[in-house]
Design a protein around this motif. Structure first.
Motif, PDB file in Angstrom:
ATOM      1  N   UNK A 184       0.863  -1.182   0.000  1.00 36.02           N
ATOM      2  CA  UNK A 184       0.000   0.000   0.000  1.00 36.02           C
ATOM      3  C   UNK A 184       0.897   1.229   0.000  1.00 36.02           C
ATOM      4  N   UNK A 185       0.602   2.149  -0.904  1.00 34.10           N
ATOM      5  CA  UNK A 185       1.445   3.333  -1.101  1.00 34.10           C
ATOM      6  C   UNK A 185       0.575   4.580  -1.063  1.00 34.10           C
ATOM      7  N   UNK A 186       1.066   5.615  -0.369  1.00 38.41           N
ATOM      8  CA  UNK A 186       0.381   6.905  -0.302  1.00 38.41           C
ATOM      9  C   UNK A 186       1.137   7.892  -1.188  1.00 38.41           C
ATOM     10  N   UNK A 187       0.370   8.695  -1.941  1.00 35.88           N
ATOM     11  CA  UNK A 187       0.993   9.628  -2.875  1.00 35.88           C
ATOM     12  C   UNK A 187       0.788  11.071  -2.438  1.00 35.88           C
ATOM     13  N   UNK A 188       1.771  11.950  -2.659  1.00 36.93           N
ATOM     14  CA  UNK A 188       1.657  13.354  -2.266  1.00 36.93           C
ATOM     15  C   UNK A 188       0.451  14.057  -2.876  1.00 36.93           C
ATOM     16  N   UNK A 189       0.005  13.574  -4.030  1.00 35.22           N
ATOM     17  CA  UNK A 189      -1.148  14.204  -4.669  1.00 35.22           C
ATOM     18  C   UNK A 189      -2.459  13.881  -3.960  1.00 35.22           C
ATOM     19  N   UNK A 190      -2.391  13.028  -2.933  1.00 29.48           N
ATOM     20  CA  UNK A 190      -3.575  12.727  -2.155  1.00 29.48           C
ATOM     21  C   UNK A 190      -4.169  11.362  -2.408  1.00 29.48           C
ATOM     22  N   UNK A 191      -3.526  10.540  -3.223  1.00 30.54           N
ATOM     23  CA  UNK A 191      -4.056   9.227  -3.544  1.00 30.54           C
ATOM     24  C   UNK A 191      -3.460   8.129  -2.694  1.00 30.54           C
TER      25      UNK A 191
END
Length: 495
Positions: free
Chosen positions: A130-137
């Motif tokens: 599971x990965x969180x992205x700076x763009x909010x995803x």
């Protein structure tokens, strides 16, 4: 403890130079809320220190699936904590490094490794992440994407070794194995004979490790295989009452008469070596004597022992140190190219010719290929084998800041001299040990150019990596000076 020369240092992820989070990082608050929301398995927070922004992972819990041989952990789990939890279920990780205090996310993001020609780098253990992205995803994807989504599958492969730049890993599911005991044998070869049964060792043993001793002809060979005999538990053939450290003790008493034999004999091997190197770390003649004493130590330590794999594969690496490790292909075992041993022999000669105060050991290991494109051991050929060679200099704790700087500069000189060897063998630097050339060097631009060219020559997908960065992290929140310099992205917002 290794000096933080690589991408991650003591923390999971270092982002770019930032002083005002709300102004320069408009998505930071969104990212932060996501990180806290994910689950109680991970707690990540920002810490502004010396105008650098860090993400640090503190807590973790694990979910073990013994039937499917899987373990799901938070990004902040240390390797040792995961191994401890797996032991309760009769399991272990398929492979792991000698140092076990790394956090799982950082450990996998840089393609860390153990040793064994049938065992790939640790990123290959990742089955789901599971990965969180700076763009909010937020995205969860797996190794075998049943949907047939090629975009997700390629992103998964790139992110497994994403250098912390393709998103914040928050949770991973790793494949594991039944717990095992290993029977380890330590023997001594010479630089002239070590190649004779080299491929027999690589073929017949699960784990193989060589320790080459500069300024000597000694090579300590360490091999191990699973032991299925329950009566062999904790068996050791090393003679009781022996004192293998005596060569080191004798040298210590010669140069530091304030010690007596009783005091010196109570110290471990690594403690003795640290004290000896501390006496004169950049004096070539002194380091030669220390290396000869260490070679004698290993000669007196030969024998076999049987213990849990966690104990066998982990060992005391000594005090604070500078480490530089490179990786290159040796082809398939059937080819018997002997590139691996030839490389180290050339390196030993380079050390002699240039009077480098190179401490022991030069450590050599092997792994199978990785299918993660950013791994130094990436290959499409499942038969391809890679060797990893690490050189070292120690930073004794009693050295002054100036003395430590001098050691660092000498180490830079050492690794720079290795550049022609890397080019000859098409080697690349381990992501966890890579460092930009010294910017005060008159050859800085040439050294940096050569480093970048080596990445592309080795097949690192630099352009694709940058395209994913532009897509997933358009404001460069997850970047740092090393990444931006090495991958030529001065301003991602304009790229």
């Amino acid at each position: 403890m290794e000096q933080g020369l690589g991408l991650l240092g003591p923390l999971y992820l270092q982002t770019g130079l930032v002083s005002q989070t709300s102004m320069i990082m408009p998505n930071a608050a969104i990212l932060y809320r996501y990180l806290l929301w994910i689950t109680s398995k991970v707690f990540i927070h920002y810490n502004d220190k010396r105008s650098k922004q860090y993400l640090k992972v503190f807590k973790f819990s694990s979910v073990v699936d013994p039937r499917r041989l899987l373990v799901t952990v938070g990004a902040g789990a240390t390797v040792s904590s995961v191994l401890k939890e797996l032991q309760k279920h009769g399991l272990t990780l398929q492979n792991f490094s000698s140092i076990q205090e790394q956090q799982i996310a950082g450990w996998t993001q840089v393609a860390a490794h153990g040793t064994g020609c049938s065992l790939p780098t640790v990123d290959e253990m990742i089955q789901r992440m599971t990965v969180v992205y700076p763009s909010g995803g937020l995205l969860t994807f797996s190794k075998q994407d049943s949907s047939g989504n090629n975009f997700n599958q390629r992103l998964f492969d790139m992110t497994r070794v994403g250098l912390g730049s393709l998103g914040v890993v928050s949770e991973l599911t790793l494949s594991c194995s039944p717990a095992m005991r290993l029977r380890e044998t330590l023997s001594i070869e010479s630089t002239a004979t070590v190649a004779h049964k080299h491929y027999d060792r690589l073929t017949n043993y699960r784990h193989v490790r060589y320790m080459w001793m500069p300024f000597t002809s000694t090579v300590a060979v360490v091999v191990s295989n699973p032991c299925h005999d329950p009566t062999d538990s904790e068996l050791s053939t090393v003679p009781e009452g022996s004192l293998p450290t005596k060569p080191l003790i004798d040298l210590l008493l010669t140069i530091k008469p304030e010690f007596n034999f009783q005091q010196a004999s109570s110290l471990s091997f690594s403690q003795l070596r640290d004290l000896l190197i501390d006496y004169s770390p950049l004096n070539v003649d002194h380091i030669r004597r220390v290396n000869q004493a260490e070679a004698a130590f290993w000669q007196q330590s030969t024998g076999s022992r049987t213990a849990d794999s966690t104990e066998i594969l982990g060992f005391d690496c000594g005090g604070e140190q500078l480490v530089y490790e490179v990786c290159f292909s040796i082809g398939s075992l059937k080819e018997q190219s002997h590139k691996d041993t030839a490389f180290v022999k050339e390196l030993l000669q380079l050390i002699e010719d240039n009077n480098i105060p190179a401490a022991c050991p030069i450590e050599q290991r092997w792994t199978a290929r990785s299918t993660a494109p950013m791994s130094p051991a990436y290959s499409n050929d499942p038969e391809e084998v890679f060797t990893w060679v690490g050189v070292i200099m120690y930073l004794p704790s009693t050295q002054t800041d100036l003395q430590r700087l001098q050691i660092k500069r000498k180490f830079d000189e050492y690794t720079t001299l290795m550049a022609p060897l890397l080019k000859k063998y098409n080697a690349t630097v381990h992501w966890a040990k890579i460092e930009l050339p010294a910017d005060d060097s008159p050859t800085y631009k040439d050294n940096l150019k050569e480093m970048k060219e080596r990445l592309k020559t080795r097949g690192v997908p630099v352009d694709e990596f940058n395209r994913w960065r532009r897509l997933l992290d358009p404001n460069g929140i997850l970047s740092n000076q090393l990444i931006d310099t090495l991958f030529d992205r001065r301003d991602i917002r304009e790229a």
